[in-house]
Design an enzyme around this catalytic site. Structure first.
Site, PDB file in Angstrom:
ATOM      1  N   CYS A  78      24.631  46.616  51.725  1.00  0.00           N
ATOM      2  CA  CYS A  78      23.825  47.144  50.623  1.00  0.00           C
ATOM      3  C   CYS A  78      23.624  46.029  49.609  1.00  0.00           C
ATOM      4  O   CYS A  78      24.603  45.478  49.091  1.00  0.00           O
ATOM      5  CB  CYS A  78      24.522  48.343  49.980  1.00  0.00           C
ATOM      6  SG  CYS A  78      23.686  48.961  48.497  1.00  0.00           S
ATOM      7  N   HIS A 168      14.752  48.286  58.178  1.00  0.00           N
ATOM      8  CA  HIS A 168      13.750  48.622  57.158  1.00  0.00           C
ATOM      9  C   HIS A 168      12.372  48.776  57.791  1.00  0.00           C
ATOM     10  O   HIS A 168      11.973  47.975  58.640  1.00  0.00           O
ATOM     11  CB  HIS A 168      13.690  47.539  56.078  1.00  0.00           C
ATOM     12  CG  HIS A 168      14.925  47.451  55.261  1.00  0.00           C
ATOM     13  ND1 HIS A 168      15.113  48.187  54.117  1.00  0.00           N
ATOM     14  CD2 HIS A 168      16.063  46.737  55.448  1.00  0.00           C
ATOM     15  CE1 HIS A 168      16.306  47.923  53.617  1.00  0.00           C
ATOM     16  NE2 HIS A 168      16.907  47.048  54.416  1.00  0.00           N
ATOM     17  N   GLU A 224      16.151  55.608  51.091  1.00  0.00           N
ATOM     18  CA  GLU A 224      17.255  54.930  51.764  1.00  0.00           C
ATOM     19  C   GLU A 224      17.904  55.813  52.823  1.00  0.00           C
ATOM     20  O   GLU A 224      18.145  57.003  52.589  1.00  0.00           O
ATOM     21  CB  GLU A 224      18.313  54.492  50.753  1.00  0.00           C
ATOM     22  CG  GLU A 224      17.857  53.364  49.849  1.00  0.00           C
ATOM     23  CD  GLU A 224      19.025  52.658  49.197  1.00  0.00           C
ATOM     24  OE1 GLU A 224      19.916  52.184  49.925  1.00  0.00           O
ATOM     25  OE2 GLU A 224      19.050  52.599  47.950  1.00  0.00           O
ATOM     26  N   CYS A 233      16.865  49.301  45.856  1.00  0.00           N
ATOM     27  CA  CYS A 233      17.436  48.932  47.154  1.00  0.00           C
ATOM     28  C   CYS A 233      17.266  47.431  47.309  1.00  0.00           C
ATOM     29  O   CYS A 233      16.143  46.941  47.472  1.00  0.00           O
ATOM     30  CB  CYS A 233      16.737  49.678  48.287  1.00  0.00           C
ATOM     31  SG  CYS A 233      17.338  49.229  49.936  1.00  0.00           S
ATOM     32  N   GLY A 236      16.124  46.320  50.751  1.00  0.00           N
ATOM     33  CA  GLY A 236      14.731  46.730  50.880  1.00  0.00           C
ATOM     34  C   GLY A 236      13.791  45.797  50.156  1.00  0.00           C
ATOM     35  O   GLY A 236      12.701  45.476  50.659  1.00  0.00           O
TER      36      GLY A 236
END
Length: 292
Positions: A78, A168, A224, A233, A236
């Protein structure tokens, strides 16, 4: 959960919030995924997008990161969370700004605490091969899935698939027209899960919808995997800049400002080493003890 109270600190990176636990005394997280989901409950628990553990190091690293999402699932990494983790460990150890080597399920990630309070993270190289993302969408550029059509609810979205150690799906256009963020918001809660659990993403996916402001500035909203709609994110933001460069919307020679719902990140995909660098804040909210 252990009989003794669980000591924790809550941090956020642009509103993407986490419960941080110093777990370096044990190689296993001190709470289960089910307990983590309860802790993340915003009415009956502390509230957060995930619980992050600082675990003992593996190999030549400083420590290990593991995270349970708010639904109890475990992602590989993350981006906002690792900035928060670096700041948390520095605060616990009362150490000066420094660069950490952190072992994650996505490999080695290296955040650096800067003098101005920001955290810059060497996120490593993006994974571009479709099967490794993973996705079953057919490649369009060599082995990379770039602007591949995906029909959801009768509309055709142009999807580029990138992995930052986690999957993603990045979308700059729908039905051949540029994404407009404000037009997405009213249906986002029902649209997001239809991408996350789409059959073409065998490990589920994070989904970013992106609006271009100019060639070094974009806006995005994110759904997410395992957490739903969040304010930010980090992985992301990295993935969408790579996708923007591959699709021709963003210049690789410049640092790109990515405006997330919680605020901006600065993303750079360097040609010198092919690594992606993310810079943004990590802020302490409060610390406390949680009783079972």
């Amino acid at each position: 959960m252990a009989a003794a109270p669980l000591k924790f600190s809550k941090y956020h990176g642009l509103g993407n919030d986490f419960i941080l636990v110093d777990n370096r005394h044990s190689k296993d997280p001190v709470v289960t995924p089910e307990q983590a989901a309860k802790i993340c409950d915003r009415n009956f628990g502390v509230g957060g997008d995930g619980v992050i553990f600082a675990l003992p190091p593996v190999g030549d690293t400083d420590f290990t990161m593991r995270i349970y999402n708010s639904d109890g699932s475990e992602p590989e990494m993350c981006g906002n969370g690792i900035r928060c983790l670096a700041k948390f460990v520095a605060d616990v150890d009362k150490s000066a700004p420094r660069k950490y080597k952190i072992h994650t399920l996505a490999g080695l990630i290296q955040p650096e605490l800067l003098a101005d309070g920001q955290v810059r993270v060497d996120m490593g190289e993006p994974i571009l091969e479709g099967p490794k993302v993973p996705t079953t969408l057919a490649p369009t550029q060599g082995s990379t899935v770039v602007k591949q059509d995906l029909v959801v609810d009768g509309r055709t979205y142009q999807v580029t698939c990138i992995s930052m150690g986690n999957p993603h799906a990045v979308i700059y256009s729908c039905d051949g027209k540029p994404i407009k963020i404000d037009e997405l918001r009213k249906d986002f809660a029902t649209l997001g899960p239809k991408f996350e659990r789409n059959a073409v993403f065998p490990a589920r996916t994070n989904t970013e919808f992106v609006e271009v402001v100019d060639r070094s500035h974009v806006r995005m909203v994110v759904w997410e995997r395992g957490a739903g709609a969040t304010l930010a994110c980090g992985t992301g933001a990295c993935a969408l800049v790579v996708a923007g460069i591959l699709e021709g919307h963003v210049d690789r020679s410049k640092t790109c400002r990515v405006d997330l719902p919680g605020g901006p990140l600065q993303i750079e995909w360097r040609e010198s080493d092919n690594h992606i660098y993310m810079t943004g804040p990590a802020e302490l909210v409060f610390s406390g003890s949680l009783h079972a």
